[in-house]
Design a protein around this motif. Structure first.
Motif, short mmCIF file in Angstrom:
data_model
loop_
_atom_site.label_atom_id
_atom_site.label_comp_id
_atom_site.label_asym_id
_atom_site.label_seq_id
_atom_site.Cartn_x
_atom_site.Cartn_y
_atom_site.Cartn_z
N GLN A 189 9.19 1.97 -22.46
CA GLN A 189 7.83 1.97 -22.14
C GLN A 189 7.43 1.02 -20.99
N GLN A 190 8.02 -0.18 -20.88
CA GLN A 190 8.04 -1.33 -19.92
C GLN A 190 8.28 -0.75 -18.71
N GLN A 191 9.39 0.20 -18.57
CA GLN A 191 9.88 0.79 -17.33
C GLN A 191 8.78 1.83 -16.97
N ARG A 192 8.20 2.56 -17.91
CA ARG A 192 7.20 3.47 -17.60
C ARG A 192 6.22 2.74 -16.84
N ILE A 193 5.82 1.50 -17.30
CA ILE A 193 4.53 0.78 -16.86
C ILE A 193 5.04 0.40 -15.47
N ALA A 194 6.22 -0.03 -15.29
CA ALA A 194 6.73 -0.52 -13.75
C ALA A 194 6.50 0.81 -12.93
N ILE A 195 6.62 2.21 -13.33
CA ILE A 195 6.72 3.24 -12.38
C ILE A 195 5.20 3.44 -12.20
N ALA A 196 4.38 3.36 -13.23
CA ALA A 196 2.97 3.54 -12.95
C ALA A 196 2.50 2.66 -11.89
N ARG A 197 3.02 1.16 -12.05
CA ARG A 197 2.49 0.36 -10.75
C ARG A 197 2.94 0.74 -9.58
N ALA A 198 4.10 1.44 -9.62
CA ALA A 198 4.96 1.70 -8.28
C ALA A 198 4.24 2.90 -7.54
N THR A 199 3.45 3.49 -8.46
CA THR A 199 2.89 5.11 -8.07
C THR A 199 1.39 5.05 -7.85
N THR A 200 0.75 3.90 -8.39
CA THR A 200 -0.56 4.10 -8.20
C THR A 200 -1.16 3.84 -6.70
N ARG A 253 3.36 6.44 -1.26
CA ARG A 253 4.14 7.66 -1.18
C ARG A 253 5.60 7.42 -1.32
N LEU A 254 6.07 6.31 -1.14
CA LEU A 254 7.48 6.11 -1.17
C LEU A 254 7.93 5.17 -2.42
N VAL A 255 8.84 5.71 -3.44
CA VAL A 255 8.78 4.84 -4.31
C VAL A 255 10.64 4.45 -4.35
N LEU A 256 10.85 3.24 -4.43
CA LEU A 256 12.34 2.65 -4.24
C LEU A 256 12.72 2.29 -5.73
N ARG A 287 0.84 -1.13 -0.05
CA ARG A 287 0.00 -0.10 0.01
C ARG A 287 0.91 1.29 0.05
N ASP A 288 1.93 1.21 0.65
CA ASP A 288 2.66 2.36 0.92
C ASP A 288 3.93 2.48 0.17
N VAL A 289 4.43 1.62 -0.34
CA VAL A 289 5.82 1.51 -1.11
C VAL A 289 5.87 1.01 -2.23
N GLY A 290 6.29 1.64 -3.42
CA GLY A 290 6.43 1.22 -4.80
C GLY A 290 7.76 1.06 -5.27
N TYR A 291 8.14 -0.09 -6.03
CA TYR A 291 9.38 -0.84 -6.30
C TYR A 291 9.57 -0.47 -7.99
N VAL A 292 10.73 -0.06 -8.24
CA VAL A 292 11.16 -0.11 -9.67
C VAL A 292 12.60 -0.75 -9.62
N PHE A 293 12.67 -1.90 -10.51
CA PHE A 293 13.89 -2.59 -10.37
C PHE A 293 14.70 -2.31 -11.87
N GLN A 294 15.68 -2.58 -11.85
CA GLN A 294 16.35 -2.63 -13.23
C GLN A 294 15.63 -3.76 -14.22
N ARG A 295 15.65 -4.90 -13.51
CA ARG A 295 14.66 -6.21 -14.34
C ARG A 295 13.03 -5.44 -13.97
N LEU A 296 12.26 -5.66 -15.04
CA LEU A 296 11.14 -4.90 -15.10
C LEU A 296 9.97 -5.54 -14.08
N ASN A 297 10.14 -6.97 -13.95
CA ASN A 297 9.25 -7.71 -13.12
C ASN A 297 7.66 -7.31 -13.63
N LEU A 298 7.61 -7.08 -14.79
CA LEU A 298 6.08 -7.11 -15.26
C LEU A 298 5.56 -8.76 -15.29
N VAL A 299 4.34 -8.85 -15.23
CA VAL A 299 3.60 -10.30 -15.43
C VAL A 299 3.65 -10.32 -16.84
#
Lengths: 175, 246
Positions: free
Chosen positions: B162-173, B177-180, B100-112
């Motif tokens: 674009q995939q990394q942007r999807i990951a950022i969207a997922r990390a910020t929805t 309020r904390l993105v790592l 709920r509080d923390v979003g993660y963005v990694f080098q590997r995209l980790n999208l399903v």
């Protein structure tokens, strides 16, 4: 580059009078190299003495033009490539080498201080860049200023990478 | 005179710290095999601030992020996320915080890969109990803020940037309020890396805190503050000393 090469490059586009050369030089170099009029005329006198520039008087004004020898000298300058043997005496590089001479801990302290200062400079430049819209169609003097800015940012990045490399190598050698 | 005229002026709201590390140490293994990743780090990242963490390999950068997300526990010291010590949370509370509080963005995209872009961003929201319709609206809004459209496509249909942007969207929805972000540009070329960092750097203006681990000065320079780690310690910090924030 010295002022003489810059003036020859401007004269290659056609004859000019002294003050046109001064303003043309400053515009072409993106505002990083202000000249005083005395410097311009002293350099033009030497270029004339060496046969690279010819002068003509018209309407009370002295006009300068490039000679064949000047064109050849300019061509040689365009083609010359800066060498690295011996390596250039770079201030940052020499500072870190001298620090290393005093021991790894001192070297790491100097690397850290230099890196922090460089990164703060890079942060300020990044912030400045973000503060102004970039027009991809920018041209002329504005393009020169943008290219100067790019050069400063990319050189700072290169210096920072080198400092990272120094840190890694010093740490490795210390272990 | 209206009712509001009689009310006391509102108290100034103190800035909220998104995360605090208080003398945090982390050691892996024991005895002769013990490896110290962090050796007493004290660091605060405020809401609305972007902090980059730099340092040589093995300096403890990624460990710091793992501790921040509650993925690991410190050997000593305290990690406080959103005002709550992570060590005092039950496993369930910790899982809720991560969701709920923390979003993660990694080098590997980790999208399903079998879910569309929209479904990837909806996933953590639905896991958190948000009704599908609301999750879809929030995910669409987050993806739109990242400049993405045609959201019914699958991750492989998008470029790396674009995939990394999807990951950022997922990390910020949702309420995050904390993105790592751990080397989020590692798999991207410079132009796409710049775009991704620009999007991350825009998050603090919306109140989020961003902690970015990177070895690239180019990307670190977007941060409000850059923290240098060496041998598990903070050795220095740099700020753009113009006295103001974005």
């Amino acid at each position: 580059m010295a002022v003489r090469e810059g003036l020859l490059a401007l004269l290659d586009a056609g004859p000019r009078v002294g003050h046109q050369l001064k303003t043309g030089f400053e515009a072409a170099t993106g505002g990083v190299w202000p000249l005083n009029v005395g410097q311009v005329y002293t350099t033009l006198d030497r270029l004339e003495r060496d046969g690279l520039v010819a002068t003509a008087e018209a309407d009370g004004q002295r006009t300068y033009s490039i000679t064949d020898a000047g064109t050849a000298a300019l061509g040689a300058w365009w083609e010359a490539v800066g060498g690295d043997d011996p390596p250039p005496r770079d201030e940052l590089m020499l500072k870190v080498l001298m620090a290393l001479d005093r021991g790894p801990d001192h070297a790491l302290a100097v690397v850290t201080a230099q890196r922090t200062a460089l990164l703060a400079l890079l942060q300020r430049r990044r912030r400045d860049q973000r503060g102004r819209a970039t027009d991809p169609a920018v041209g002329g003097e504005a393009l020169a200023a943008v290219l100067v800015d790019d050069a400063l940012v990319l050189r700072a990045e290169a210096d920072l990478r080198w400092l990272d490399q120094c840190e890694a190598r010093v740490l490795q050698a210390r272990r | 005179m209206t009712v509001t005229d009689t009310l006391a002026p509102p108290e100034p709201v103190p800035p909220v710290d998104a995360i605090r590390f208080l003398d945090v140490a982390k050691t892996y293994g024991s005895g002769d095999n013990a490896v110290t990743a962090l050796a007493g780090v004290t660091l605060t990242v405020a809401a609305g601030e972007m902090v980059a963490i730099m340092g040589p390999s093995g300096c403890g950068k990624s460990t710091l992020l793992h501790l921040a997300g509650g993925l690991e526990d410190p050997t000593s010291g305290t990690v406080v996320v959103g005002g709550r010590p992570v060590s005092a949370m039950t496993p369930s509370q910790r899982a809720t915080m991560r969701r709920r509080d923390v979003g993660y963005v990694f080098q590997r995209l980790n999208l399903v890969p079998s879910l569309t872009a929209l479904e990837n961003v909806m996933l953590p929201l639905e896991l958190d109990g948000i009704p599908t319709r609301d999750a879809r609206d929030q995910a669409r809004e987050a993806l739109s803020a990242m400049g993405l459209d045609r959201l019914d496509r699958y991750p492989d249909d998008f470029s790396g940037g674009q995939q990394q942007r999807i990951a950022i969207a997922r990390a910020t929805t949702g309420t995050r309020r904390l993105v790592l972000a751990d080397e989020p540009t590692g798999a991207l070329d410079t132009a796409n890396g710049d775009q991704v960092i620009e999007l991350l750097a825009a998050l603090p203006a919306r109140g989020a805190a961003v902690v970015l681990v990177t070895h690239e000065p180019r990307f670190a320079s977007w941060a409000d503050r850059v923290v240098f780690l060496r041998d598990g310690r903070v050795v220095d910090q740099s700020e753009a000393d113009d006295g103001g924030r974005r």
